[in-house]
Each structure stands twice: as structure tokens, then as C-alpha cells.
Design a protein around this motif. Structure first.
Motif, short mmCIF file in Angstrom:
data_model
loop_
_atom_site.label_atom_id
_atom_site.label_comp_id
_atom_site.label_asym_id
_atom_site.label_seq_id
_atom_site.Cartn_x
_atom_site.Cartn_y
_atom_site.Cartn_z
N ASP A 61 1.84 -0.80 4.38
CA ASP A 61 0.91 -0.24 3.38
C ASP A 61 1.65 -0.18 2.05
N VAL A 62 1.34 -1.12 1.15
CA VAL A 62 2.07 -1.20 -0.12
C VAL A 62 1.67 -0.11 -1.11
N SER A 63 0.63 0.65 -0.78
CA SER A 63 0.27 1.76 -1.67
C SER A 63 1.19 2.96 -1.49
N ARG A 71 6.07 3.15 4.63
CA ARG A 71 5.24 1.97 4.38
C ARG A 71 4.95 1.22 5.68
N TYR A 121 -1.22 -4.58 3.58
CA TYR A 121 -2.47 -4.10 3.00
C TYR A 121 -2.19 -2.92 2.09
N GLU A 122 -3.24 -2.49 1.39
CA GLU A 122 -3.15 -1.32 0.52
C GLU A 122 -4.26 -0.37 0.90
N SER A 123 -3.89 0.86 1.24
CA SER A 123 -4.89 1.84 1.68
C SER A 123 -5.90 2.11 0.59
#
Length: 572
Positions: A463-465, A487, A568-570
Motif C-alpha cells: 500500500d503506497v499510501s 506498507r 495499490y493505494e488505499s
């Protein structure tokens, strides 16, 4: 910056382009024995051209090639200019000719080209410290660096002053402190694991700035009228606080900064600590460009920039360039041909390190292997796990260097994928160590980083966010991972959730598992089960030939891999 001097540059490029269209006759004529500068010396005009290269990575016959570089230099000399030729590092590694000769063949060719000075890049150390020092002794030119030390004493002179057309021009060498991470860390350690070699690295960059300033001041005091920094520093954020911009804005007295390491071609003018303009020039990689700086007879820097070769066919081949350097390049290539041309396998599709669709502003493929899964990443990691018989494996994306095109696969193809000669190892790790290693390896996403883990036998999501919690020291080594959300999620081994308290066998290369390559300190103290059992390129050959039967199967057809890594990005 561009007041004069452009005519010769334009003449050179127009000459090259015209001869490309006309089959190379004009340039070949200039290279003929009857008109060589040695036999028809021109009256000197008092002006100087400094030519520079960087990040050649053994690309001796690519782009302009060393033969084309020689032709450019001869053309300038014939027109009455005095020339100097310098290199900004990473010359001896990156292609089979470097791997199989451990850099010696490239140094010999640089000697033939007549280099006047060079600096070590991070990859000059890839064959080990002893071999690096042997290569510098073989070189016909001095190596310089104001920040490369042994036991806190400089290994080389910090600068050299070269005289050209009555001018005293100083060249100061700077090698990025990231070298400790970007080459094999144990190269810089003694037998007790203590760092005895260094690059004046600290968290603020002040040691490096002071070293550069001291060298610049000393060169000026010795009578240098111009000071050029030859840097292997780069521009990426991960190189901070040691980028070219960091150095320029904290120093004074530098006229031109010739830079390498990032493989970029940016031409920049920026202010130094006193608000004075400093030119920064970079010339890319693999001799696709040749850098130049034109100096007037009264010592004024007239123009600094690059000449680019954008044709797919290298200049020596397209233009029929024939000179002594080209002859030596041909001899070196012929010596490798039989060994490299041996066909070992076949693939019906391209195995890639690049995004299958995206291109950059110049229309070139965008590299993906350092920030996402690729089919070649899968193949290399699978080879690592299968050859070692381990539970899972990981391979640094930065160590997988080039595509394998569809069709026959030769030894040369595989050597280009794995040019470093790293060795296969197996260690025992806990699940928590692997979780920490994955967290470290993805810390830079969505930006790329060389230690990004391509994997086999294990899968994970990112998770890149989520902000990275990784902590590193002044040498770029992993120190810890802070408390809070991570992450990396949903890590599976053999389809089952990884057990943080469980033990597993992990296959990889000595570079990362044993030698802190990529900053991986997390494996310190892990039991070593297999110690350097096989070189990386031989491992890949054996897997493709023996395990896959010499044919790459459909499981590797998707350039984006098999879904082992999901990024992905949340959504908020």
C-alpha cells in the motif's frame, strides 16, 4: 553560457549526420591515414575542448563508441583545438567484456583512447577492492577523488591540474558516498567487519562539502585558472545530501560540474553558495552522448553541453569509422565472440525489465523492474529458488540489468542480465526478518530503488499510501522499522500466511544476504546454509537449460509477471 564556440559543435554534429546519410564517406575520409592529425598537424588556435564521458558501463561499441569518441577528438585536434578527455566513473562494469575480464579489457581500451583523468564510480568496486586497485595501476591516466579514503586518509590525489594551450585546468574528483550501499559493502570492510574505506559520508553532507571545498581551494592556490569537478554524484533524492546540487550550493570556486551516476543528460545552471552561476552537465550512459566544454584562448568557458547519437546503429558501424581505437575494440570483441554466441535456450516472448507500454519523454521504455514485478524478475527469482532448493527467494531488481529478447538465448544474453558475478547463497531466516526485508525493499515506491525485491515462493501486497517507517544510517544501511502501519501486507509463503516466528530457507545472492548490498542488514547473524555455491549467470543458464528444458514456458509470457507483487493505494 553560449556566447561562442557553437560553430565547431554544430560542424561536428552536421558532419556526423551528413556522413550518416551519405554512407560515412566524409568521416571515413577524415580518418584515413593520409589525413590523420599526427601526419598533418594543425596550427593551434589557443582554445581547448574538454571531452568527458560517464557511465560507459562497458558500452565500448554503443552510441558514439570509443572509436567515435576518438574520431571526435581527432577532428577537434585537426581543427586546431587542444583537447583533454576525462571520465566520470562506472566504466568497467555492465557488459560481458567487463565481467569476463574483470574490467581489464575496458581499462586497456581507455588507455588506447588516451584518457587524461578518471574518477571511480560506485561500480568500479564491483570486482573487489584488490581488483579495483589493480585496475587503477593498469590505467594510463590518474584516478582522483577528494573523498575516497582508507583509514581516513585519501587513497588518491583529490585533484589533478592539466595544462592545455597554456591554461592550467584543475579537475577535482568526487565519488558518491552511496557507493558503500550501491556496491558490495564488505568491499569497504576489514576482516572484522569494520569499515576501513569510506567516502566522507555523514547525515548532513558537511564532510563531503568541506572535502570538495578544500580541493578546490588547493587547486586555485596551485595556480589553476579554471576548476572542473568530475562527479559521480547524481540527482536522485536517494543520493541526498550528496547530489551535485547539494555540493554546488554549499561550495564556491567551481566553474563547471561534470556529473555522472544518474544516467541523465540534464544541463543545468545553478547558484553556488555565493550566488555565482555554476554549470552542471551530464552525458547519460553507454556513450549515447559525449560531453564537451569549450574554453577560449583567454580562459573563458564558452559553452558546455553534450553531443548525442540517437541512431539505433552505433556511429562506428554506421559511419564506417576506422581508427586505431576502433581496431582495438574489434579485437576485444572478437576475443569474446565464440564464448558469448553459444546458444543455450529459446524464448518465444521478450523477458523484460521495462513497462510493456509506458515510454519517457524521449520515447524510451520506462524501467519497471526496480518498482514492480516483471516476467524477467520472476524468472530470475525462480532460478534462484529452484537452484538452491529454498522455501523462497528474492533478487534485487537493480541487479537485473537488461531484457532478453524473443528468440534464441545465448550466454552473452544471460551475462548481460547478470553482469556482476554475484554468487548464490542460502540462509535461514525468520518470518519476521523477511517481513522487515520486504518493508525495506519497497520503501521508495512509487519511485524506483535498486533493492526492490523480485520474489519466488512468496507473494506480497504493498500500500503506497502508507508512509515508509524505515530508518537508515549515514551509510544508507537499514537500522530499524518504526512503529505503526506498514506498507507490506498479506505476505504468503506457498499460499499460506507467513509466520513471523517461523523459520524458512531464503535463497539470494551474497551481495544482499551476506554483504549488506542494497542496505539489507536485516539478515545479519542468520545461519548460512549454502555459501556462494554458483555465480548468478551460471545459475540462470542452469535453470533455463536443465529445469525448463531450454525453452521458456507460457507461465512467463506476461511482461508484468504472475501476480506475486500487488501494488495499490488505499482509498480514503
Amino acid at each position: 553560457m553560449k556566447r561562442r564556440g557553437g560553430l565547431t559543435a554544430i560542424f561536428l554534429i552536421v558532419t556526423l549526420l551528413l556522413t550518416a546519410v551519405c554512407g560515412g564517406a566524409a568521416l571515413a575520409a577524415e580518418a584515413s591515414p593520409e589525413t590523420t592529425p599526427a601526419e598533418a598537424p594543425a596550427e593551434k588556435n589557443g582554445e581547448v575542448y574538454i571531452l568527458y564521458t560517464s557511465d560507459i558501463h562497458c558500452g565500448i561499441d554503443q552510441g558514439f563508441g570509443l572509436a567515435g569518441l576518438k574520431q571526435i577528438r581527432d577532428t577537434l585536434e585537426k581543427q586546431g583545438y587542444t583537447t583533454l578527455l576525462v571520465d566520470d566513473g562506472d566504466a568497467v562494469q555492465g557488459e560481458p567484456i567487463g565481467t569476463l575480464s574483470r574490467g581489464e579489457a575496458v581499462v586497456e581500451l581507455m588507455n588506447a583512447a588516451g584518457y587524461d583523468a578518471a574518477i571511480p564510480g560506485n561500480h568500479e568496486f564491483d570486482y573487489g577492492m584488490d581488483r579495483f586497485l589493480e585496475l587503477t595501476a593498469l590505467a594510463g591516466h590518474p584516478y582522483i577523488s577528494c573523498n575516497f579514503t582508507y583509514m581516513d586518509e585519501l587513497v588518491f590525489e583529490p585533484y589533478v591540474i592539466l595544462e592545455a594551450a597554456g591554461l592550467r585546468i584543475a579537475f577535482v574528483g568526487v565519488t558518491t558516498p552511496r557507493t558503500i550501499t550501491d556496491s558490495t559493502p564488505t568491499t569497504f570492510q576489514n576482516e572484522a567487519g569494520e569499515y576501513v574505506y569510506g567516502f566522507m559520508q555523514d547525515e548532513t553532507g558537511e564532510r563531503l562539502y568541506d572535502a570538495v571545498q578544500s580541493a578546490v581551494d588547493a587547486a586555485r592556490a596551485e595556480g589553476a585558472s579554471l576548476v572542473y569537478v568530475m562527479g559521480h554524484c547524481g540527482l536522485e533524492a536517494e543520493c541526498s545530501p550528496w547530489t551535485y546540487a547539494d555540493i554546488i550550493e554549499h561550495t564556491r570556486g567551481i566553474d563547471v560540474f561534470l556529473d555522472g551516476h544518474s544516467h541523465d543528460t540534464e544541463q543545468v545552471v545553478m547558484k553556488n553558495i555565493d550566488g555565482v552561476d555554476v554549470i552542471r552537465s551530464a552525458c547519460g550512459t553507454k556513450l549515447a552522448c559525449v560531453g564537451y566544454s569549450h574554453i577560449s584562448a583567454d580562459g573563458e568557458v564558452l559553452e558546455t553541453g553534450i553531443w548525442s547519437w540517437t541512431n539505433d546503429i552505433p556511429a562506428p558501424q554506421l559511419l564506417g569509422i576506422d581508427n586505431p581505437v576502433g581496431e582495438k575494440v574489434a579485437e576485444a570483441a572478437a576475443a569474446l565472440e565464440e564464448q558469448l554466441d553459444t546458444v543455450v535456450a529459446y524464448t518465444p516472448f521478450t523477458l523484460t525489465i521495462n513497462d510493456p507500454e509506458a515510454v519517457d519523454a524521449d520515447g524510451k521504455p520506462v524501467r519497471m523492474v526496480r518498482r514492480a514485478e516483471t516476467n524477467l524478475g520472476d524468472l530470475c527469482a525462480d532460478a534462484c529458488r529452484a537452484q538452491a532448493g529454498a522455501d523462497f527467494a528474492f533478487v534485487n531488481g537493480g541487479g537485473i540489468r537488461v531484457d532478453i529478447d524473443a528468440g534464441d538465448i545465448t550466454c552473452g544474453d544471460i551475462l548481460k542480465v547478470f553482469p556482476y558475478g554475484n554468487a548464490l547463497c542460502v540462509i535461514e531466516v525468520t518470518g519476521q526478518q523477511m517481513l522487515d526485508a520486504l518493508e525495506w525493499g519497497v520503501r521508495a515506491l512509487p519511485d524506483e530503488v535498486g533493492c526492490f525485491p523480485q520474489v519466488s515462493g512468496i507473494s506480497y501486497e504493498v500500500d503506497v499510501s502508507v508512509e515508509s517507517l524505515c530508518v537508515e544510517d549515514g551509510n544508507g544501511m537499514m537500522v530499524s522499522i518504526g512503529e505503526g502501519p506498514r506498507r507490506v501486507r498479506n505476505v504468503l509463503v506457498g499460499g499460506e500466511p507467513i509466520d513471523p516466528d517461523g523459520t524458512y530457507t531464503l535463497a539470494g545472492f551474497d551481495h544482499s544476504l551476506l554483504n549488506h548490498g542494497g542496505g539489507y542488514t536485516v539478515f545479519d547473524g542468520s545461519p548460512l546454509l549454502q555459501d556462494r555455491v554458483k555465480l548468478d549467470n551460471q545459475m540462470l543458464i542452469d535453470y533455463i537449460v536443465d529445469t525448463l528444458g531450454g525453452v521458456i514456458g507460457e507461465e512467463y509470457a506476461d511482461p508484468c509477471g504472475q501476480g506475486r507483487i500487488v501494488i495499490y493505494e488505499s482509498e480514503e
